[in-house]
Design an enzyme around this catalytic site. Structure first.
Site, PDB file in Angstrom:
ATOM      1  N   ASP A  43      -6.788  -6.351   4.307  1.00  0.00           N
ATOM      2  CA  ASP A  43      -5.937  -5.983   4.770  1.00  0.00           C
ATOM      3  C   ASP A  43      -5.122  -7.430   4.331  1.00  0.00           C
ATOM      4  O   ASP A  43      -5.265  -8.198   5.133  1.00  0.00           O
ATOM      5  CB  ASP A  43      -6.062  -5.305   5.878  1.00  0.00           C
ATOM      6  CG  ASP A  43      -4.849  -4.567   5.734  1.00  0.00           C
ATOM      7  OD1 ASP A  43      -4.894  -3.387   6.258  1.00  0.00           O
ATOM      8  OD2 ASP A  43      -4.012  -5.379   6.607  1.00  0.00           O
ATOM      9  N   ILE A  44      -3.676  -6.690   4.208  1.00  0.00           N
ATOM     10  CA  ILE A  44      -2.491  -8.352   3.842  1.00  0.00           C
ATOM     11  C   ILE A  44      -1.865  -8.592   5.425  1.00  0.00           C
ATOM     12  O   ILE A  44      -1.479  -9.877   4.947  1.00  0.00           O
ATOM     13  CB  ILE A  44      -1.423  -7.633   2.968  1.00  0.00           C
ATOM     14  CG1 ILE A  44      -0.518  -8.692   2.449  1.00  0.00           C
ATOM     15  CG2 ILE A  44      -0.741  -6.393   3.765  1.00  0.00           C
ATOM     16  CD1 ILE A  44       0.236  -7.997   0.795  1.00  0.00           C
ATOM     17  N   ASN A  92      -7.258   6.503   8.936  1.00  0.00           N
ATOM     18  CA  ASN A  92      -5.790   7.071  10.033  1.00  0.00           C
ATOM     19  C   ASN A  92      -5.495   8.217   8.646  1.00  0.00           C
ATOM     20  O   ASN A  92      -5.647   8.126   7.335  1.00  0.00           O
ATOM     21  CB  ASN A  92      -4.824   6.040   9.770  1.00  0.00           C
ATOM     22  CG  ASN A  92      -5.148   4.473  10.367  1.00  0.00           C
ATOM     23  OD1 ASN A  92      -5.774   4.935  11.639  1.00  0.00           O
ATOM     24  ND2 ASN A  92      -4.482   3.627  10.099  1.00  0.00           N
ATOM     25  N   HIS A 107      -8.011   5.345   2.504  1.00  0.00           N
ATOM     26  CA  HIS A 107      -9.090   4.130   2.270  1.00  0.00           C
ATOM     27  C   HIS A 107      -9.417   4.087   3.924  1.00  0.00           C
ATOM     28  O   HIS A 107      -9.344   5.028   4.983  1.00  0.00           O
ATOM     29  CB  HIS A 107      -8.056   3.247   2.084  1.00  0.00           C
ATOM     30  CG  HIS A 107      -6.312   2.981   3.615  1.00  0.00           C
ATOM     31  ND1 HIS A 107      -5.386   4.335   3.366  1.00  0.00           N
ATOM     32  CD2 HIS A 107      -5.943   2.517   4.497  1.00  0.00           C
ATOM     33  CE1 HIS A 107      -4.132   4.171   3.522  1.00  0.00           C
ATOM     34  NE2 HIS A 107      -5.726   3.238   4.598  1.00  0.00           N
ATOM     35  N   HIS A 130     -10.936   1.944   7.175  1.00  0.00           N
ATOM     36  CA  HIS A 130     -10.470  -0.028   7.354  1.00  0.00           C
ATOM     37  C   HIS A 130     -11.720   0.005   8.162  1.00  0.00           C
ATOM     38  O   HIS A 130     -12.232   0.384   8.017  1.00  0.00           O
ATOM     39  CB  HIS A 130      -9.461  -0.100   8.312  1.00  0.00           C
ATOM     40  CG  HIS A 130      -7.921   0.409   7.915  1.00  0.00           C
ATOM     41  ND1 HIS A 130      -7.156  -0.389   7.670  1.00  0.00           N
ATOM     42  CD2 HIS A 130      -7.508   1.306   7.893  1.00  0.00           C
ATOM     43  CE1 HIS A 130      -6.151   0.570   8.008  1.00  0.00           C
ATOM     44  NE2 HIS A 130      -5.985   1.339   7.594  1.00  0.00           N
TER      45      HIS A 130
END
Ligand code: AMP
Ligand code: ZN
Length: 115
Positions: free
Chosen positions: A32-33, A88, A101, A103
């Site tokens: 993750d950025i 989410n 996606h 996480h």
């Protein structure tokens, strides 16, 4: 089909770079950025689905494959003390990128409940 305005479809195509940690024919995992934990990795299918509900309705085998990728990634990243798996979903779920996606968050003790 890739969605031309989808950030994660652009990561799949290579148009936008990502720090990929694991890849299969159907999925990729990348950092993750904007990490929320010492280890924060996103797992996505290469095919576009808006969210986990659409994915599971359309392709339950791919949903299972993504969970297998989770297991491979947490072993590779040695998250032996545990991790949190989050999807989410929708506006109330806080989803900001409409390409399904998961996480993976780990590397520290996480608090519960989330905000
Ligand atoms: P969500 O808010 O659950 O939809 O998660 C989207 C996640 O994508 C957020 O945690 C962002 O930090 C992350 N993100 C956005 N742009 C990028 C990018 N170019 N590379 C990697 N992660 C990104
Ligand atoms: Zn997409």
């Amino acid at each position: 089909m890739p969605m031309s305005d989808c950030l994660f479809c652009k990561i799949v195509s290579g148009e936008i770079p990502a720090n990929i940690v694991y890849e299969t024919d159907q999925a990729i995992a990348f950092f993750d950025i904007d990490p929320k934990a010492p280890t924060h990795i996103l797992i996505i299918p290469k095919v576009h689905y808006d969210n986990v509900t659409e994915l599971t309705r359309s392709d339950v085998a791919l949903a299972g494959h993504l969970l297998d990728v989770v297991t491979q990634v947490i072993q590779q990243e040695t998250l032996i003390r545990g991790y949190r798996l989050v999807a989410n979903t929708g506006p109330d779920g806080g989803q900001t990128v409409d390409h399904v996606h998961f996480h993976i968050l780990g590397g520290r003790e996480l608090t519960w409940p989330p905000g």
